[in-house]
Design a protein around this motif. Sequence first.
Motif, PDB file in Angstrom:
ATOM      1  N   LEU A   1      -0.413   5.852 -17.764  1.00 40.17           N
ATOM      2  CA  LEU A   1      -0.315   5.917 -16.300  1.00 40.17           C
ATOM      3  C   LEU A   1       0.926   5.190 -15.813  1.00 40.17           C
ATOM      4  O   LEU A   1       1.538   4.407 -16.539  1.00 40.17           O
ATOM      5  CB  LEU A   1      -1.580   5.360 -15.646  1.00 40.17           C
ATOM      6  N   SER A   2       1.275   5.469 -14.578  1.00 38.37           N
ATOM      7  CA  SER A   2       2.398   4.812 -13.917  1.00 38.37           C
ATOM      8  C   SER A   2       1.887   4.121 -12.666  1.00 38.37           C
ATOM      9  O   SER A   2       0.983   4.618 -11.995  1.00 38.37           O
ATOM     10  CB  SER A   2       3.481   5.833 -13.541  1.00 38.37           C
ATOM     11  N   ILE A   3       2.460   2.956 -12.375  1.00 43.83           N
ATOM     12  CA  ILE A   3       2.033   2.163 -11.217  1.00 43.83           C
ATOM     13  C   ILE A   3       3.253   1.888 -10.343  1.00 43.83           C
ATOM     14  O   ILE A   3       4.314   1.492 -10.834  1.00 43.83           O
ATOM     15  CB  ILE A   3       1.398   0.830 -11.649  1.00 43.83           C
ATOM     16  N   GLY A   4       3.101   2.103  -9.049  1.00 43.55           N
ATOM     17  CA  GLY A   4       4.141   1.750  -8.080  1.00 43.55           C
ATOM     18  C   GLY A   4       3.550   0.819  -7.042  1.00 43.55           C
ATOM     19  O   GLY A   4       2.488   1.095  -6.482  1.00 43.55           O
ATOM     20  N   MET A   5       4.218  -0.300  -6.782  1.00 40.72           N
ATOM     21  CA  MET A   5       3.675  -1.302  -5.871  1.00 40.72           C
ATOM     22  C   MET A   5       4.740  -1.706  -4.859  1.00 40.72           C
ATOM     23  O   MET A   5       5.900  -1.937  -5.226  1.00 40.72           O
ATOM     24  CB  MET A   5       3.208  -2.524  -6.668  1.00 40.72           C
ATOM     25  N   GLY A   6       4.353  -1.769  -3.580  1.00 39.96           N
ATOM     26  CA  GLY A   6       5.281  -2.166  -2.520  1.00 39.96           C
ATOM     27  C   GLY A   6       4.781  -3.394  -1.797  1.00 39.96           C
ATOM     28  O   GLY A   6       3.607  -3.478  -1.444  1.00 39.96           O
ATOM     29  N   MET A   7       5.673  -4.360  -1.575  1.00 42.48           N
ATOM     30  CA  MET A   7       5.271  -5.620  -0.938  1.00 42.48           C
ATOM     31  C   MET A   7       6.409  -6.200  -0.107  1.00 42.48           C
ATOM     32  O   MET A   7       7.567  -5.801  -0.243  1.00 42.48           O
ATOM     33  CB  MET A   7       4.824  -6.630  -2.001  1.00 42.48           C
ATOM     34  N   ASN A   8       6.020  -7.125   0.785  1.00 45.22           N
ATOM     35  CA  ASN A   8       6.967  -7.842   1.649  1.00 45.22           C
ATOM     36  C   ASN A   8       7.760  -6.918   2.557  1.00 45.22           C
ATOM     37  O   ASN A   8       8.919  -7.182   2.887  1.00 45.22           O
ATOM     38  CB  ASN A   8       7.927  -8.709   0.818  1.00 45.22           C
ATOM     39  N   GLY A   9       7.121  -5.829   2.980  1.00 40.64           N
ATOM     40  CA  GLY A   9       7.728  -4.971   3.997  1.00 40.64           C
ATOM     41  C   GLY A   9       7.420  -5.504   5.383  1.00 40.64           C
ATOM     42  O   GLY A   9       6.607  -6.417   5.567  1.00 40.64           O
TER      43      GLY A   9
ATOM     44  N   ALA B   1       5.826   1.571  -2.009  1.00 40.65           N
ATOM     45  CA  ALA B   1       5.004   1.986  -3.149  1.00 40.65           C
ATOM     46  C   ALA B   1       5.353   3.417  -3.567  1.00 40.65           C
ATOM     47  O   ALA B   1       5.411   3.730  -4.765  1.00 40.65           O
ATOM     48  CB  ALA B   1       3.521   1.867  -2.805  1.00 40.65           C
ATOM     49  N   ARG B   2       5.584   4.293  -2.584  1.00 38.79           N
ATOM     50  CA  ARG B   2       5.979   5.679  -2.888  1.00 38.79           C
ATOM     51  C   ARG B   2       7.303   5.695  -3.646  1.00 38.79           C
ATOM     52  O   ARG B   2       7.471   6.433  -4.624  1.00 38.79           O
ATOM     53  CB  ARG B   2       6.113   6.477  -1.578  1.00 38.79           C
ATOM     54  N   THR B   3       8.251   4.889  -3.168  1.00 40.58           N
ATOM     55  CA  THR B   3       9.549   4.814  -3.847  1.00 40.58           C
ATOM     56  C   THR B   3       9.385   4.281  -5.267  1.00 40.58           C
ATOM     57  O   THR B   3       9.999   4.785  -6.209  1.00 40.58           O
ATOM     58  CB  THR B   3      10.503   3.891  -3.060  1.00 40.58           C
ATOM     59  N   ALA B   4       8.544   3.251  -5.409  1.00 42.82           N
ATOM     60  CA  ALA B   4       8.332   2.631  -6.721  1.00 42.82           C
ATOM     61  C   ALA B   4       7.688   3.601  -7.702  1.00 42.82           C
ATOM     62  O   ALA B   4       8.092   3.672  -8.873  1.00 42.82           O
ATOM     63  CB  ALA B   4       7.475   1.372  -6.570  1.00 42.82           C
TER      64      ALA B   4
ATOM     65  N   VAL C   1       6.425  -0.275 -11.576  1.00 38.96           N
ATOM     66  CA  VAL C   1       7.626  -0.639 -10.814  1.00 38.96           C
ATOM     67  C   VAL C   1       7.170  -1.338  -9.543  1.00 38.96           C
ATOM     68  O   VAL C   1       6.306  -0.830  -8.828  1.00 38.96           O
ATOM     69  CB  VAL C   1       8.485   0.591 -10.472  1.00 38.96           C
ATOM     70  N   VAL C   2       7.729  -2.515  -9.292  1.00 41.40           N
ATOM     71  CA  VAL C   2       7.390  -3.293  -8.093  1.00 41.40           C
ATOM     72  C   VAL C   2       8.615  -3.334  -7.193  1.00 41.40           C
ATOM     73  O   VAL C   2       9.670  -3.817  -7.602  1.00 41.40           O
ATOM     74  CB  VAL C   2       6.956  -4.726  -8.467  1.00 41.40           C
ATOM     75  N   LYS C   3       8.460  -2.829  -5.981  1.00 40.44           N
ATOM     76  CA  LYS C   3       9.548  -2.895  -4.991  1.00 40.44           C
ATOM     77  C   LYS C   3       9.195  -3.995  -4.003  1.00 40.44           C
ATOM     78  O   LYS C   3       8.295  -3.856  -3.180  1.00 40.44           O
ATOM     79  CB  LYS C   3       9.730  -1.557  -4.284  1.00 40.44           C
ATOM     80  N   ASP C   4       9.902  -5.108  -4.113  1.00 38.55           N
ATOM     81  CA  ASP C   4       9.674  -6.282  -3.271  1.00 38.55           C
ATOM     82  C   ASP C   4      10.848  -6.393  -2.304  1.00 38.55           C
ATOM     83  O   ASP C   4      11.852  -7.048  -2.597  1.00 38.55           O
ATOM     84  CB  ASP C   4       9.565  -7.518  -4.156  1.00 38.55           C
ATOM     85  N   GLY C   5      10.717  -5.750  -1.141  1.00 40.15           N
ATOM     86  CA  GLY C   5      11.847  -5.695  -0.216  1.00 40.15           C
ATOM     87  C   GLY C   5      12.987  -4.914  -0.857  1.00 40.15           C
ATOM     88  O   GLY C   5      12.839  -3.741  -1.192  1.00 40.15           O
ATOM     89  N   THR C   6      14.119  -5.589  -1.062  1.00 37.53           N
ATOM     90  CA  THR C   6      15.263  -4.923  -1.691  1.00 37.53           C
ATOM     91  C   THR C   6      15.271  -5.107  -3.209  1.00 37.53           C
ATOM     92  O   THR C   6      16.033  -4.454  -3.913  1.00 37.53           O
ATOM     93  CB  THR C   6      16.580  -5.485  -1.125  1.00 37.53           C
ATOM     94  N   ARG C   7      14.409  -6.002  -3.714  1.00 34.25           N
ATOM     95  CA  ARG C   7      14.355  -6.249  -5.159  1.00 34.25           C
ATOM     96  C   ARG C   7      13.419  -5.257  -5.840  1.00 34.25           C
ATOM     97  O   ARG C   7      12.387  -4.888  -5.296  1.00 34.25           O
ATOM     98  CB  ARG C   7      13.853  -7.673  -5.437  1.00 34.25           C
ATOM     99  N   ILE C   8      13.793  -4.854  -7.048  1.00 34.86           N
ATOM    100  CA  ILE C   8      12.965  -3.932  -7.835  1.00 34.86           C
ATOM    101  C   ILE C   8      12.810  -4.506  -9.238  1.00 34.86           C
ATOM    102  O   ILE C   8      13.793  -4.896  -9.869  1.00 34.86           O
ATOM    103  CB  ILE C   8      13.588  -2.525  -7.899  1.00 34.86           C
TER     104      ILE C   8
END
Length: 681
Positions: free
Chosen positions: A290-298, A308-311, A324-331
């Motif tokens: 499986l693949s996981i995408g996580m979005g935080m600090n938006g 999360a969609r981008t990740a 993949v964790v997208k934390d603001g501008t950090r990945i």
Amino acid sequence: MRENTKIKGQLRFYLQWPVILSVFLMAANLVVGAISSKAGFAMSGFTLLYIVIALWLFLYRRKRLMGGLVEFSTEYAWVQKQLLSEMAMPYAIADSEGHLIWMNSAFGAVVKEDKSCRKSLTAIFPDITKEILEDMEERSSIHSSFDGKFYRVDIRQIYMDENESLKLEEAQGITEETLLAIYLFDETEVLSYKREIDNQKLVAGLIYLDNYEEALESVEEVRRSLLSALIDRKINKYISNMDGIVKKLEKDKYLFVIKQQYTEEIQENRFSLLEDVKTVNIGNEMAVTLSIGMGMNGTSYITNYEYARTAIDMALGRGGDQAVVKDGTRIRYYGGKSQQLEKTTRVKARVKAHAMRELMDTKDKLLIMGHKIGDIDSFGAAIGIYRIATSFNKKARIVVNSVNSSVKPMMARFQNNPDYPEDLLMTGEEAAEWADANTMLFVVDVNRPSIAEAPELLKKIKTIVVLDHHRQSSEIIDNAVLSYVEPYASSTCEMVAEILQYIGDGIKIKPAEADAMYAGIVIDTNNFMNQAGVRTFEAAAFLRRNGADVVRVRKLFRDKLEDYKARAEAIQKAEIFKEYFAISECPAEGIESPTVVGAQAANEMLDIVGIKASFVLTHLDDTIYFSARSIDEINVQIMMEKMGGGGHRTIAGAQLKGATIEEAKVKLKEIITDMLEKGDI
């Protein structure tokens, strides 16, 4: 003693005014006497009385006045000292090197020292170094910690001379001794509240099963529902342990929401769900990934969901089986150990081909470009797109600034060829002039704008199509109208060969074009030994039917003697690190394309028993070029990303400027050791 103190400065001038006024009064008396003797005589009595009083005040009472002033200033200084000493804010004075000279009670209570302490400021607060004090501006704020508490240390320069005591002014032209005034602000509670607020933020996440359909097909029909239930249970249990909620959106897609306080924990255990779900086995021949995408600090929940969609798109674009964790501008990336399985269905290729056809119908001109120092896969894919464009009566040109030496023999077949326009190959500058509002740009074999052949075209041309087989990184071409990135494909030429079969009927490929595309597949698969799947051989068979000649391609890629010797020398110098990693360097002197030779040497070192990954370093100009190769167990792309590069799971590279070969080797070994310790390999 107070009364004998000398009066100086403005106070002395102020006390002399009565005497000075006496002179003016005597002059006025004379003027009045000249006008009227009686009036002058009457005024002289008052003048004499004023002079006597003024002299008495100046000669006798001024000593008493000075005594009062000294007594007042002494009491005022004592009060001021007491106020500073008992002030609730921690305050201290240090010399220019940071040694404490004086501190008030509050400061002493913080650092647990008495007021006579000569301890250094740098010893108390580790974040304050001598370099910071030397380069400090007039005012500076430094965040540091001491004894389990966090402080903002405000430092202000003060200047002292003998006559004017301390001055809290800027040092314009001042050469007196410099002291430092230090203020402490306790941030512990504020930071604690901020951390608690951050912990309570909601994090959005998406989980996609990479090979759900394929895994189900490998299980008996009556047991398929059990496989799906076990996967659901694993995912639900994993999210529930973090007090989160999870919702199944589709048969192979999940949405979950957790508090941000748990993100540190799941990143520390490197998303154990990735490996846990692979243990689900009820007789299925294929492990579920499986693949996981996580979005935080938006800025909002919607922003986190978009992150999360981008990740998740990036996780899938990089081959799946990773988080993949997208934390603001950090990945940040986690996992990606297993080889992505090739999908036997060509539905996606057909859909993308039709979408490309629709976009091409709206434009009259096409520009095709690959990556810098183009290889045969990049050039072959560009030739394939050129053939598609001309089949639809579109004007097409290929952007080429520079290529490696192995491509030049193939390029020569298209230059000065009457079947092709003279300006078939043009530079980035020429392409920028040739392009207009009705031009479409194809980017092949690259999805990172910084290493594209002509990055300026990405800004000038609005309609962009990306076609690539490399795993995506955090740097992507984000303004592409259509993006077709398939990491499981062996080469971009393989993808173009499939598109050729679906984008239109009756497209005829010339033998030279078929050779170029076939060569791209051969080189990127290392003669069909690396990343070659069923669809790879089908694409090669399609090209063979259209005139590709194996012998002709082989002749084009024969080595020069000096290249062969250099490759042999690189293999001879190979060092085995941690049992499974071969590291060597390739000589560059006298070699036309040393980076190509280095890549060939890295490929050949994989034939050594026990070697799981090989790395060849080439020093060219002021840059170290890395060529990384692996067979199946090691993901060299992740390693090269840590060096600032990227590539494919089994074929990757990087560049390191301003370093020596030895320094580059040390950095590579540190990355390998760190990844082994963390279990990333």
